[in-house]
Design a protein around this motif. Sequence first.
Motif, mmCIF file in Angstrom:
data_model
loop_
_atom_site.group_PDB
_atom_site.id
_atom_site.type_symbol
_atom_site.label_atom_id
_atom_site.label_comp_id
_atom_site.label_asym_id
_atom_site.label_seq_id
_atom_site.Cartn_x
_atom_site.Cartn_y
_atom_site.Cartn_z
ATOM 1 N N GLY A 120 0.814 -1.216 0.000
ATOM 2 C CA GLY A 120 0.000 0.000 0.000
ATOM 3 C C GLY A 120 0.846 1.264 0.000
ATOM 4 O O GLY A 120 0.538 2.210 0.699
ATOM 5 N N ALA A 121 1.930 1.293 -0.754
ATOM 6 C CA ALA A 121 2.862 2.417 -0.770
ATOM 7 C C ALA A 121 2.199 3.681 -1.321
ATOM 8 O O ALA A 121 1.605 3.655 -2.391
ATOM 9 C CB ALA A 121 4.080 2.060 -1.606
ATOM 10 N N PRO A 122 2.299 4.815 -0.592
ATOM 11 C CA PRO A 122 1.706 6.075 -1.056
ATOM 12 C C PRO A 122 2.259 6.552 -2.396
ATOM 13 O O PRO A 122 1.545 7.193 -3.157
ATOM 14 C CB PRO A 122 2.070 7.073 0.053
ATOM 15 C CG PRO A 122 2.353 6.238 1.244
ATOM 16 C CD PRO A 122 2.893 4.942 0.728
ATOM 17 N N MET A 123 3.511 6.214 -2.707
ATOM 18 C CA MET A 123 4.092 6.667 -3.981
ATOM 19 C C MET A 123 3.356 6.084 -5.185
ATOM 20 O O MET A 123 3.467 6.592 -6.285
ATOM 21 C CB MET A 123 5.571 6.300 -4.060
ATOM 22 C CG MET A 123 5.831 4.831 -4.246
ATOM 23 S SD MET A 123 7.582 4.524 -4.496
ATOM 24 C CE MET A 123 7.541 2.776 -4.809
ATOM 25 N N CYS A 124 2.603 5.007 -4.950
ATOM 26 C CA CYS A 124 1.883 4.348 -6.044
ATOM 27 C C CYS A 124 0.508 4.950 -6.270
ATOM 28 O O CYS A 124 -0.214 4.530 -7.168
ATOM 29 C CB CYS A 124 1.759 2.850 -5.747
ATOM 30 S SG CYS A 124 3.357 2.026 -5.607
ATOM 31 N N GLY A 125 0.118 5.907 -5.461
ATOM 32 C CA GLY A 125 -1.179 6.557 -5.602
ATOM 33 C C GLY A 125 -2.227 5.907 -4.734
ATOM 34 O O GLY A 125 -2.078 4.783 -4.264
ATOM 35 N N ASP A 126 -3.280 6.629 -4.494
ATOM 36 C CA ASP A 126 -4.352 6.145 -3.631
ATOM 37 C C ASP A 126 -5.442 5.396 -4.392
ATOM 38 O O ASP A 126 -6.468 5.070 -3.828
ATOM 39 C CB ASP A 126 -4.976 7.330 -2.879
ATOM 40 C CG ASP A 126 -4.006 7.948 -1.904
ATOM 41 O OD1 ASP A 126 -3.137 7.213 -1.402
ATOM 42 O OD2 ASP A 126 -4.108 9.159 -1.668
ATOM 43 N N TRP A 127 -5.217 5.152 -5.652
ATOM 44 C CA TRP A 127 -6.269 4.549 -6.468
ATOM 45 C C TRP A 127 -6.504 3.086 -6.151
ATOM 46 O O TRP A 127 -7.551 2.543 -6.472
ATOM 47 C CB TRP A 127 -5.967 4.739 -7.947
ATOM 48 C CG TRP A 127 -4.708 4.049 -8.415
ATOM 49 C CD1 TRP A 127 -3.431 4.483 -8.253
ATOM 50 C CD2 TRP A 127 -4.622 2.814 -9.102
ATOM 51 N NE1 TRP A 127 -2.547 3.595 -8.798
ATOM 52 C CE2 TRP A 127 -3.245 2.552 -9.327
ATOM 53 C CE3 TRP A 127 -5.555 1.876 -9.553
ATOM 54 C CZ2 TRP A 127 -2.803 1.411 -9.985
ATOM 55 C CZ3 TRP A 127 -5.102 0.753 -10.212
ATOM 56 C CH2 TRP A 127 -3.743 0.528 -10.421
ATOM 57 N N ARG A 128 -5.573 2.410 -5.498
ATOM 58 C CA ARG A 128 -5.738 0.986 -5.191
ATOM 59 C C ARG A 128 -5.094 0.662 -3.853
ATOM 60 O O ARG A 128 -4.110 1.268 -3.456
ATOM 61 C CB ARG A 128 -5.045 0.138 -6.253
ATOM 62 C CG ARG A 128 -5.422 0.460 -7.661
ATOM 63 C CD ARG A 128 -6.317 -0.526 -8.293
ATOM 64 N NE ARG A 128 -5.832 -1.869 -8.309
ATOM 65 C CZ ARG A 128 -5.506 -2.512 -9.389
ATOM 66 N NH1 ARG A 128 -5.522 -1.910 -10.542
ATOM 67 N NH2 ARG A 128 -5.160 -3.768 -9.338
ATOM 68 N N VAL A 129 -5.619 -0.319 -3.180
ATOM 69 C CA VAL A 129 -5.008 -0.790 -1.934
ATOM 70 C C VAL A 129 -4.200 -2.057 -2.168
ATOM 71 O O VAL A 129 -3.481 -2.490 -1.286
ATOM 72 C CB VAL A 129 -6.067 -1.048 -0.842
ATOM 73 C CG1 VAL A 129 -6.732 0.249 -0.445
ATOM 74 C CG2 VAL A 129 -7.082 -2.073 -1.304
ATOM 75 N N ASP A 130 -4.313 -2.630 -3.344
ATOM 76 C CA ASP A 130 -3.612 -3.884 -3.636
ATOM 77 C C ASP A 130 -2.346 -3.637 -4.464
ATOM 78 O O ASP A 130 -2.079 -4.303 -5.444
ATOM 79 C CB ASP A 130 -4.535 -4.866 -4.338
ATOM 80 C CG ASP A 130 -5.174 -4.299 -5.593
ATOM 81 O OD1 ASP A 130 -5.074 -3.080 -5.826
ATOM 82 O OD2 ASP A 130 -5.771 -5.082 -6.348
ATOM 83 N N VAL A 131 -1.563 -2.657 -4.030
ATOM 84 C CA VAL A 131 -0.328 -2.298 -4.715
ATOM 85 C C VAL A 131 0.838 -2.416 -3.744
ATOM 86 O O VAL A 131 0.730 -2.047 -2.579
ATOM 87 C CB VAL A 131 -0.410 -0.863 -5.286
ATOM 88 C CG1 VAL A 131 0.905 -0.438 -5.885
ATOM 89 C CG2 VAL A 131 -1.508 -0.772 -6.324
ATOM 90 N N ILE A 132 1.951 -2.913 -4.249
ATOM 91 C CA ILE A 132 3.168 -3.057 -3.455
ATOM 92 C C ILE A 132 4.230 -2.133 -4.039
ATOM 93 O O ILE A 132 4.481 -2.151 -5.246
ATOM 94 C CB ILE A 132 3.663 -4.521 -3.495
ATOM 95 C CG1 ILE A 132 2.607 -5.433 -2.881
ATOM 96 C CG2 ILE A 132 5.000 -4.648 -2.767
ATOM 97 C CD1 ILE A 132 2.868 -6.898 -3.128
ATOM 98 N N GLY A 133 4.816 -1.317 -3.192
ATOM 99 C CA GLY A 133 5.913 -0.445 -3.612
ATOM 100 C C GLY A 133 7.238 -1.145 -3.362
ATOM 101 O O GLY A 133 7.420 -1.791 -2.332
ATOM 102 N N VAL A 134 8.160 -1.021 -4.295
ATOM 103 C CA VAL A 134 9.493 -1.605 -4.154
ATOM 104 C C VAL A 134 10.511 -0.487 -4.357
ATOM 105 O O VAL A 134 10.438 0.258 -5.338
ATOM 106 C CB VAL A 134 9.733 -2.738 -5.190
ATOM 107 C CG1 VAL A 134 11.136 -3.297 -5.055
ATOM 108 C CG2 VAL A 134 8.698 -3.835 -5.021
#
Length: 128
Positions: free
Chosen positions: A95-109
């Motif tokens: 749930g990385a903020p850098m990936c945007g708030d459009w989804r909760v199923d995102v992983i930031g690396v």
Amino acid sequence: MKTIHRLAAGALAGAAVLTFTAPAGADTPYAQASALVAPDGSLENGTNIIRAWRVGAGDYCVAVDPSVNLEETQAVHATPAGHNHAVRVLSVHVGAPMCGDWRVDVIGVHSRDVRDRGRDTAFYLTVS
């Protein structure tokens, strides 16, 4: 007794090698999702991964399929792929903020060198 210890050590070493070298697109029975992401952020191979993209130097986002339950995930692990010796640290953030708030199923690396500068690299991502 030494023979038993040698056999046990050999079996453990063999199991470790077999587990570590499994490719991202392989049958991963204990993983909910897996991926091979290129240095430019494109998804090269994946299971239960919708897409991947590069946000900035050394920063990536990986969107997982809705069937993957990130709330009950036991481990999320990123491993550098290839021979990029400049990369020293890969960290993951569900749930990385850098990936945007459009989804909760995102992983930031995040891929960093020894001076904490972003470095582009290919990596394997496993969610289990």
